[in-house]
Design a protein around this motif. Structure first.
Motif, PDB file in Angstrom:
ATOM      1  N   ALA A  84      -3.481 -11.287  -3.206  1.00 57.11           N
ATOM      2  CA  ALA A  84      -2.843  -9.975  -3.087  1.00 57.11           C
ATOM      3  C   ALA A  84      -3.180  -9.083  -4.281  1.00 57.11           C
ATOM      4  O   ALA A  84      -3.485  -7.897  -4.107  1.00 57.11           O
ATOM      5  CB  ALA A  84      -1.330 -10.132  -2.947  1.00 57.11           C
ATOM      6  N   ILE A  85      -3.148  -9.642  -5.480  1.00 61.53           N
ATOM      7  CA  ILE A  85      -3.469  -8.843  -6.670  1.00 61.53           C
ATOM      8  C   ILE A  85      -4.932  -8.396  -6.628  1.00 61.53           C
ATOM      9  O   ILE A  85      -5.248  -7.238  -6.917  1.00 61.53           O
ATOM     10  CB  ILE A  85      -3.129  -9.603  -7.956  1.00 61.53           C
ATOM     11  CG1 ILE A  85      -1.599  -9.672  -8.109  1.00 61.53           C
ATOM     12  CG2 ILE A  85      -3.774  -8.951  -9.179  1.00 61.53           C
ATOM     13  CD1 ILE A  85      -1.120 -10.552  -9.230  1.00 61.53           C
ATOM     14  N   ALA A  86      -5.822  -9.293  -6.227  1.00 59.34           N
ATOM     15  CA  ALA A  86      -7.237  -8.917  -6.113  1.00 59.34           C
ATOM     16  C   ALA A  86      -7.428  -7.823  -5.064  1.00 59.34           C
ATOM     17  O   ALA A  86      -8.292  -6.957  -5.213  1.00 59.34           O
ATOM     18  CB  ALA A  86      -8.077 -10.142  -5.759  1.00 59.34           C
ATOM     19  N   ALA A  95      -7.937  -2.720   4.028  1.00 51.34           N
ATOM     20  CA  ALA A  95      -8.470  -2.294   5.324  1.00 51.34           C
ATOM     21  C   ALA A  95      -9.932  -2.720   5.479  1.00 51.34           C
ATOM     22  O   ALA A  95     -10.347  -3.160   6.562  1.00 51.34           O
ATOM     23  CB  ALA A  95      -8.340  -0.783   5.478  1.00 51.34           C
ATOM     24  N   SER A  96     -10.710  -2.631   4.416  1.00 53.53           N
ATOM     25  CA  SER A  96     -12.112  -3.050   4.471  1.00 53.53           C
ATOM     26  C   SER A  96     -12.223  -4.540   4.761  1.00 53.53           C
ATOM     27  O   SER A  96     -13.081  -4.973   5.533  1.00 53.53           O
ATOM     28  CB  SER A  96     -12.820  -2.737   3.154  1.00 53.53           C
ATOM     29  OG  SER A  96     -12.860  -1.358   2.923  1.00 53.53           O
ATOM     30  N   LEU A 115     -12.678 -16.984   2.794  1.00 51.47           N
ATOM     31  CA  LEU A 115     -11.297 -16.852   2.326  1.00 51.47           C
ATOM     32  C   LEU A 115     -10.313 -17.295   3.398  1.00 51.47           C
ATOM     33  O   LEU A 115      -9.337 -17.983   3.119  1.00 51.47           O
ATOM     34  CB  LEU A 115     -10.992 -15.407   1.931  1.00 51.47           C
ATOM     35  CG  LEU A 115     -11.551 -14.916   0.617  1.00 51.47           C
ATOM     36  CD1 LEU A 115     -11.189 -13.461   0.398  1.00 51.47           C
ATOM     37  CD2 LEU A 115     -11.066 -15.760  -0.527  1.00 51.47           C
ATOM     38  N   ARG A 116     -10.578 -16.899   4.634  1.00 53.07           N
ATOM     39  CA  ARG A 116      -9.670 -17.262   5.724  1.00 53.07           C
ATOM     40  C   ARG A 116      -9.651 -18.782   5.916  1.00 53.07           C
ATOM     41  O   ARG A 116      -8.592 -19.376   6.109  1.00 53.07           O
ATOM     42  CB  ARG A 116     -10.063 -16.575   7.020  1.00 53.07           C
ATOM     43  CG  ARG A 116      -9.025 -16.848   8.095  1.00 53.07           C
ATOM     44  CD  ARG A 116      -9.285 -16.365   9.486  1.00 53.07           C
ATOM     45  NE  ARG A 116     -10.216 -15.332   9.713  1.00 53.07           N
ATOM     46  CZ  ARG A 116     -10.043 -14.372  10.601  1.00 53.07           C
ATOM     47  NH1 ARG A 116      -8.934 -14.306  11.300  1.00 53.07           N
ATOM     48  NH2 ARG A 116     -10.967 -13.462  10.802  1.00 53.07           N
ATOM     49  N   ALA A 143      -3.720 -11.074   6.991  1.00 50.29           N
ATOM     50  CA  ALA A 143      -3.134  -9.809   7.444  1.00 50.29           C
ATOM     51  C   ALA A 143      -1.860  -9.492   6.669  1.00 50.29           C
ATOM     52  O   ALA A 143      -1.675  -8.362   6.195  1.00 50.29           O
ATOM     53  CB  ALA A 143      -2.852  -9.871   8.946  1.00 50.29           C
ATOM     54  N   THR A 144      -0.981 -10.474   6.521  1.00 55.88           N
ATOM     55  CA  THR A 144       0.273 -10.207   5.822  1.00 55.88           C
ATOM     56  C   THR A 144       0.049 -10.028   4.318  1.00 55.88           C
ATOM     57  O   THR A 144       0.692  -9.183   3.693  1.00 55.88           O
ATOM     58  CB  THR A 144       1.316 -11.316   6.090  1.00 55.88           C
ATOM     59  OG1 THR A 144       0.762 -12.582   5.757  1.00 55.88           O
ATOM     60  CG2 THR A 144       1.752 -11.316   7.538  1.00 55.88           C
TER      61      THR A 144
END
Length: 182
Positions: A84-86, A95-96, A115-116, A143-144
């Motif tokens: 999240a911080i990144a 969005a990208s 990553l996923r 997504a979250t």
């Protein structure tokens, strides 16, 4: 100019103006023509991949290292915080990333898929431990987490705000009853 200078110019431009910033501005800051920039980075996605790929690889490696952590849920939450911080680094980055996940032809897709997959492994381990709810799927994590990053970026973008939003999200991830606070 060296390629590093183009990347530095892109980082500075995207940090100030977001991922939709003018590529002409990136070229101007790098002291090169737009054609030179496009020869090295044929698309915005290629430039983003060059800027973000190493960071994504680092996040992926951290997730894989966290698979041996004694607290599976803690490892998942710690990794989600780093993600999240990144994701607050550049306006428009969440969005990208989400767009790249949906587009297998995007230059960012492979990095985002890595990553996923890493998130899926961390999530599965935390679910097997009984700490994290079983109805959450790996596609929902990016997504979250991106939603947390986007929301934090819209207000202040600070790590403290990311932590606050992420703690609200984590309460929803955990197995068992969620206590109402008021």
């Amino acid at each position: 100019m060296a390629c590093v200078s183009r990347r530095a110019a892109a980082r500075a431009t995207f940090a100030e103006q977001g991922t939709d910033a003018s590529l002409r501005e990136v070229a101007r800051r790098a002291g090169v023509g737009i054609g030179t920039l496009y020869r090295h980075f044929p698309s915005r996605e290629a430039l983003l991949e060059a800027l973000l790929g190493q960071g994504f690889d680092t996040l992926r490696a951290q997730a894989l290292q966290s698979l041996d952590a004694p607290d599976p849920a803690g490892a998942l939450v710690s990794w989600l915080r780093r993600l999240a911080i990144a994701s607050t680094r550049y306006e428009g980055l969440p969005a990208s990333v989400m767009e790249a996940l949906r587009d297998p032809d995007s230059r960012l897709h492979a990095s985002c898929e890595g990553l996923r997959a890493a998130a899926a492994d961390l999530l599965a381990r935390a679910q097997r431990s009984g700490q994290v709810r079983r109805d959450l799927n790996a596609g929902e994590l990016p997504a979250t987490t991106n939603a947390v990053a986007w929301a934090a970026r819209q207000t202040a973008g600070s790590a403290e705000l990311v932590d606050r939003y992420l703690s609200l999200l984590v309460d929803g991830l955990m197995a068992g009853e969620v206590e109402a606070t008021g």
